[in-house]
Design an enzyme around this catalytic site. Sequence first.
Site, PDB file in Angstrom:
ATOM      1  CD  GLU A 175      -5.707  22.291  17.512  1.00  0.00           C
ATOM      2  OE1 GLU A 175      -4.530  22.653  17.657  1.00  0.00           O
ATOM      3  OE2 GLU A 175      -6.033  21.198  17.001  1.00  0.00           O
TER       4      GLU A 175
ATOM      5  CD  GLU B 232      -3.674  30.832  -3.958  1.00  0.00           C
ATOM      6  OE1 GLU B 232      -2.539  31.005  -4.451  1.00  0.00           O
ATOM      7  OE2 GLU B 232      -4.002  29.816  -3.326  1.00  0.00           O
TER       8      GLU B 232
END
Length: 270
Positions: free
Chosen positions: A81, A112
């Site tokens: 963004e 992960e």
Amino acid sequence: MREGSTTEQSSYYDDLEKMSVRDLLVNMNNEDKKVALAVQDAIPYIEPLVEEIVKRFKKGGRLFYIGAGTSGRLGVLDASECPPTYGVPDTWVIGLIAGGDGALRKAVENAEDDLKQAWYDLKEFDINEKDVLVGIAASGRTPYVIGGLRDANKNNVLTACVTCNKGSEVAKEAVFPIEVVVGSEFVTGSTRMKSGTAQKLILNMISTSVMIKLGRVRGNKMVDMQLSNEKLVIRGTRMVAAELGIDEDLAQKLLLKHKSVRAAIDNYKK
């Protein structure tokens, strides 16, 4: 549950399936009210990190986020963004998620758990000592984040973290640890809820403060925002008209000619 792991502690609420929809919503909202106060307590730890990031940006540095699952998605979201909001290159703030971009939509099993993969991912962007790496992990136990921070430290990259447990492994690896303890989740262990909200608030605070201090906001306006759709053109037109005291027709012509609010204002000739 591990001792001291706040994010895994049992919810204050039980028999959730027996609650009315209204009670579910009210109780979730009551828990969410605690998040902003927890973030407030973390401000003294966020402030020096922002100041250091600004210094490094001015010397050509960048900001990297790494995380897995919800934490990784929030980092990618914040990074993605910045270009449209502040008109900066997409190389300034970079978000990486364990398992790659495919993990943004679907969970990638065991991604992960690899201590080395984050550094491999970061090296693809030539991360270096000018840069800052923020590891995001609600639990503070994510190997992908721990390993990334550890390897970054070895390579003189400044490290920070955002976690929701005190005294975690992730925090121990970070030069600037930000620990925002929001308490147990409404649904036990569901850290996409309060923990995720806290992480997003902090990432917003970090990137927004950095961009303001780098001059990407004038007054309170996004003067460098990308004019990528009609809504933003209209917003930009109103900003130019208000700043220059001209009608919106002229403001829009200036905006479309100069391609940004800042340029339209700075190049206006009365």
